[in-house]
Design a protein around this motif. Structure first.
Motif, PDB file in Angstrom:
ATOM      1  N   LEU A   1      10.989   9.180  11.100  1.00 33.28           N
ATOM      2  CA  LEU A   1      11.725   8.564   9.993  1.00 33.28           C
ATOM      3  C   LEU A   1      11.259   7.129   9.756  1.00 33.28           C
ATOM      4  O   LEU A   1      11.213   6.667   8.611  1.00 33.28           O
ATOM      5  CB  LEU A   1      13.234   8.619  10.260  1.00 33.28           C
ATOM      6  N   GLY A   2      10.892   6.425  10.813  1.00 32.13           N
ATOM      7  CA  GLY A   2      10.335   5.075  10.655  1.00 32.13           C
ATOM      8  C   GLY A   2       9.022   5.106   9.900  1.00 32.13           C
ATOM      9  O   GLY A   2       8.748   4.228   9.062  1.00 32.13           O
ATOM     10  N   GLU A   3       8.195   6.110  10.178  1.00 31.27           N
ATOM     11  CA  GLU A   3       6.938   6.241   9.450  1.00 31.27           C
ATOM     12  C   GLU A   3       7.201   6.534   7.975  1.00 31.27           C
ATOM     13  O   GLU A   3       6.529   6.001   7.095  1.00 31.27           O
ATOM     14  CB  GLU A   3       6.076   7.345  10.067  1.00 31.27           C
ATOM     15  N   MET A   4       8.207   7.358   7.702  1.00 30.21           N
ATOM     16  CA  MET A   4       8.557   7.640   6.304  1.00 30.21           C
ATOM     17  C   MET A   4       9.030   6.377   5.593  1.00 30.21           C
ATOM     18  O   MET A   4       8.684   6.153   4.422  1.00 30.21           O
ATOM     19  CB  MET A   4       9.627   8.725   6.231  1.00 30.21           C
ATOM     20  N   ARG A   5       9.817   5.544   6.278  1.00 31.50           N
ATOM     21  CA  ARG A   5      10.245   4.289   5.673  1.00 31.50           C
ATOM     22  C   ARG A   5       9.041   3.394   5.403  1.00 31.50           C
ATOM     23  O   ARG A   5       8.981   2.716   4.373  1.00 31.50           O
ATOM     24  CB  ARG A   5      11.263   3.577   6.579  1.00 31.50           C
ATOM     25  N   HIS A   6       8.080   3.402   6.307  1.00 30.67           N
ATOM     26  CA  HIS A   6       6.856   2.618   6.117  1.00 30.67           C
ATOM     27  C   HIS A   6       6.112   3.094   4.865  1.00 30.67           C
ATOM     28  O   HIS A   6       5.616   2.282   4.076  1.00 30.67           O
ATOM     29  CB  HIS A   6       5.963   2.732   7.359  1.00 30.67           C
ATOM     30  N   LEU A   7       6.033   4.407   4.681  1.00 30.32           N
ATOM     31  CA  LEU A   7       5.395   4.962   3.486  1.00 30.32           C
ATOM     32  C   LEU A   7       6.144   4.536   2.220  1.00 30.32           C
ATOM     33  O   LEU A   7       5.530   4.186   1.211  1.00 30.32           O
ATOM     34  CB  LEU A   7       5.316   6.489   3.574  1.00 30.32           C
ATOM     35  N   LEU A   8       7.473   4.562   2.276  1.00 24.71           N
ATOM     36  CA  LEU A   8       8.255   4.158   1.110  1.00 24.71           C
ATOM     37  C   LEU A   8       8.043   2.680   0.788  1.00 24.71           C
ATOM     38  O   LEU A   8       7.928   2.298  -0.382  1.00 24.71           O
ATOM     39  CB  LEU A   8       9.740   4.451   1.338  1.00 24.71           C
ATOM     40  N   LYS A   9       7.937   1.848   1.814  1.00 23.19           N
ATOM     41  CA  LYS A   9       7.647   0.429   1.588  1.00 23.19           C
ATOM     42  C   LYS A   9       6.262   0.258   0.974  1.00 23.19           C
ATOM     43  O   LYS A   9       6.062  -0.625   0.124  1.00 23.19           O
ATOM     44  CB  LYS A   9       7.754  -0.341   2.897  1.00 23.19           C
ATOM     45  N   ALA A  10       5.314   1.090   1.370  1.00 22.34           N
ATOM     46  CA  ALA A  10       3.982   1.028   0.766  1.00 22.34           C
ATOM     47  C   ALA A  10       4.053   1.410  -0.711  1.00 22.34           C
ATOM     48  O   ALA A  10       3.434   0.753  -1.556  1.00 22.34           O
ATOM     49  CB  ALA A  10       3.015   1.954   1.510  1.00 22.34           C
ATOM     50  N   VAL A  11       4.812   2.447  -1.031  1.00 24.78           N
ATOM     51  CA  VAL A  11       4.981   2.841  -2.432  1.00 24.78           C
ATOM     52  C   VAL A  11       5.597   1.686  -3.213  1.00 24.78           C
ATOM     53  O   VAL A  11       5.165   1.366  -4.328  1.00 24.78           O
ATOM     54  CB  VAL A  11       5.837   4.124  -2.543  1.00 24.78           C
ATOM     55  N   HIS A  12       6.600   1.032  -2.637  1.00 22.08           N
ATOM     56  CA  HIS A  12       7.217  -0.119  -3.301  1.00 22.08           C
ATOM     57  C   HIS A  12       6.180  -1.224  -3.546  1.00 22.08           C
ATOM     58  O   HIS A  12       6.137  -1.806  -4.641  1.00 22.08           O
ATOM     59  CB  HIS A  12       8.377  -0.656  -2.467  1.00 22.08           C
TER      60      HIS A  12
ATOM     61  N   GLN B   1      -4.811  -6.947  -4.971  1.00 19.79           N
ATOM     62  CA  GLN B   1      -4.885  -7.113  -3.522  1.00 19.79           C
ATOM     63  C   GLN B   1      -3.604  -6.588  -2.872  1.00 19.79           C
ATOM     64  O   GLN B   1      -3.658  -5.931  -1.831  1.00 19.79           O
ATOM     65  CB  GLN B   1      -5.103  -8.575  -3.160  1.00 19.79           C
ATOM     66  N   GLN B   2      -2.463  -6.847  -3.488  1.00 19.07           N
ATOM     67  CA  GLN B   2      -1.195  -6.354  -2.964  1.00 19.07           C
ATOM     68  C   GLN B   2      -1.187  -4.828  -2.939  1.00 19.07           C
ATOM     69  O   GLN B   2      -0.754  -4.219  -1.967  1.00 19.07           O
ATOM     70  CB  GLN B   2      -0.023  -6.861  -3.801  1.00 19.07           C
ATOM     71  N   ILE B   3      -1.650  -4.218  -4.028  1.00 16.90           N
ATOM     72  CA  ILE B   3      -1.695  -2.753  -4.104  1.00 16.90           C
ATOM     73  C   ILE B   3      -2.605  -2.203  -3.007  1.00 16.90           C
ATOM     74  O   ILE B   3      -2.225  -1.273  -2.288  1.00 16.90           O
ATOM     75  CB  ILE B   3      -2.188  -2.292  -5.494  1.00 16.90           C
ATOM     76  N   GLU B   4      -3.780  -2.770  -2.892  1.00 16.10           N
ATOM     77  CA  GLU B   4      -4.736  -2.282  -1.886  1.00 16.10           C
ATOM     78  C   GLU B   4      -4.183  -2.433  -0.474  1.00 16.10           C
ATOM     79  O   GLU B   4      -4.268  -1.500   0.336  1.00 16.10           O
ATOM     80  CB  GLU B   4      -6.063  -3.026  -2.018  1.00 16.10           C
ATOM     81  N   GLN B   5      -3.592  -3.573  -0.166  1.00 18.88           N
ATOM     82  CA  GLN B   5      -3.048  -3.795   1.173  1.00 18.88           C
ATOM     83  C   GLN B   5      -1.890  -2.849   1.473  1.00 18.88           C
ATOM     84  O   GLN B   5      -1.784  -2.317   2.583  1.00 18.88           O
ATOM     85  CB  GLN B   5      -2.607  -5.243   1.341  1.00 18.88           C
ATOM     86  N   ALA B   6      -1.024  -2.640   0.494  1.00 22.29           N
ATOM     87  CA  ALA B   6       0.119  -1.745   0.693  1.00 22.29           C
ATOM     88  C   ALA B   6      -0.361  -0.319   0.965  1.00 22.29           C
ATOM     89  O   ALA B   6       0.130   0.356   1.882  1.00 22.29           O
ATOM     90  CB  ALA B   6       1.039  -1.776  -0.522  1.00 22.29           C
ATOM     91  N   ALA B   7      -1.322   0.138   0.192  1.00 15.75           N
ATOM     92  CA  ALA B   7      -1.836   1.498   0.370  1.00 15.75           C
ATOM     93  C   ALA B   7      -2.563   1.633   1.706  1.00 15.75           C
ATOM     94  O   ALA B   7      -2.352   2.603   2.446  1.00 15.75           O
ATOM     95  CB  ALA B   7      -2.762   1.864  -0.783  1.00 15.75           C
ATOM     96  N   ARG B   8      -3.394   0.683   2.029  1.00 22.16           N
ATOM     97  CA  ARG B   8      -4.170   0.739   3.269  1.00 22.16           C
ATOM     98  C   ARG B   8      -3.246   0.756   4.492  1.00 22.16           C
ATOM     99  O   ARG B   8      -3.501   1.451   5.468  1.00 22.16           O
ATOM    100  CB  ARG B   8      -5.137  -0.431   3.332  1.00 22.16           C
ATOM    101  N   ALA B   9      -2.144   0.022   4.420  1.00 19.75           N
ATOM    102  CA  ALA B   9      -1.200  -0.040   5.539  1.00 19.75           C
ATOM    103  C   ALA B   9      -0.549   1.313   5.820  1.00 19.75           C
ATOM    104  O   ALA B   9      -0.068   1.567   6.928  1.00 19.75           O
ATOM    105  CB  ALA B   9      -0.125  -1.085   5.264  1.00 19.75           C
ATOM    106  N   ALA B  10      -0.545   2.195   4.837  1.00 20.87           N
ATOM    107  CA  ALA B  10       0.054   3.518   5.000  1.00 20.87           C
ATOM    108  C   ALA B  10      -1.003   4.615   5.115  1.00 20.87           C
ATOM    109  O   ALA B  10      -0.676   5.800   5.072  1.00 20.87           O
ATOM    110  CB  ALA B  10       0.976   3.818   3.822  1.00 20.87           C
ATOM    111  N   GLY B  11      -2.250   4.225   5.276  1.00 24.45           N
ATOM    112  CA  GLY B  11      -3.337   5.199   5.366  1.00 24.45           C
ATOM    113  C   GLY B  11      -3.429   5.878   6.726  1.00 24.45           C
ATOM    114  O   GLY B  11      -2.479   5.876   7.514  1.00 24.45           O
TER     115      GLY B  11
END
Length: 157
Positions: free
Chosen positions: A50-61, A77-87
């Motif tokens: 569930l923590g990983e799912m929350r991390h994914l949702l924060k990346a989507v945000h 840069q914000q978009i790229e960093q958010a997506a990469r963090a959930a890769g």
């Protein structure tokens, strides 16, 4: 009829492999009362997923917030960093014992989301436009909602 040790060993080995494959595909599950498949995990395992799912949702945000900007370098840069963090890096250290408990369809959806987050980050770096990025994100969130419609987590008794 006398069985040799080799025959018994082969039978036991085959049964062990079959059981392992069964759990790899089905996981620790049962049909839920609400039509979803119930996945049984330990409390700490459930919290981890569930923590990983929350991390994914924060990346989507982070992606959506960046897309709502003025398409400036800082937004991209914000978009790229958010997506990469959930890769795939987010999924790299998953415990094999936990993976055994998850059904194959759940694992496939989850891993596809992580791969696609990396691909989205790459697309941003390659200057895809906001509409293309949004289409990629829409494809991912469609899988998220499908997964939430299919599965739920319970702490094993």
């Amino acid at each position: 009829m006398k069985l040799s040790i080799g025959t018994v060993s082969l039978a036991l080995w085959t049964a062990t492999i079959a059981a392992g494959m069964w759990f790899f595909v089905v996981g620790w599950t049962k049909p839920g009362t609400d039509g979803r498949t119930e996945i049984f995990l330990g409390a700490d395992e459930r919290d981890l997923v569930l923590g990983e799912m929350r991390h994914l949702l924060k990346a989507v945000h982070g992606i959506v917030t960046g897309l709502g900007g003025q398409d400036q370098p800082a937004d991209r840069q914000q978009i790229e960093q958010a997506a990469r963090a959930a890769g795939m890096g987010l999924a790299a250290d998953v415990n094999p014992a936990l993976m055994e408990k998850l059904p194959l369809a759940f694992k496939q959806i989850g891993m596809s989301i992580h791969r696609d987050m990396d691909a989205l980050a790459d697309a941003v770096a390659q200057k895809e436009n906001s509409q293309q990025i949004l289409q990629r994100l829409s494809s991912m969130t469609a899988r998220c909602t499908t997964c939430h419609d299919m599965f739920k987590f319970s702490v094993r008794p």
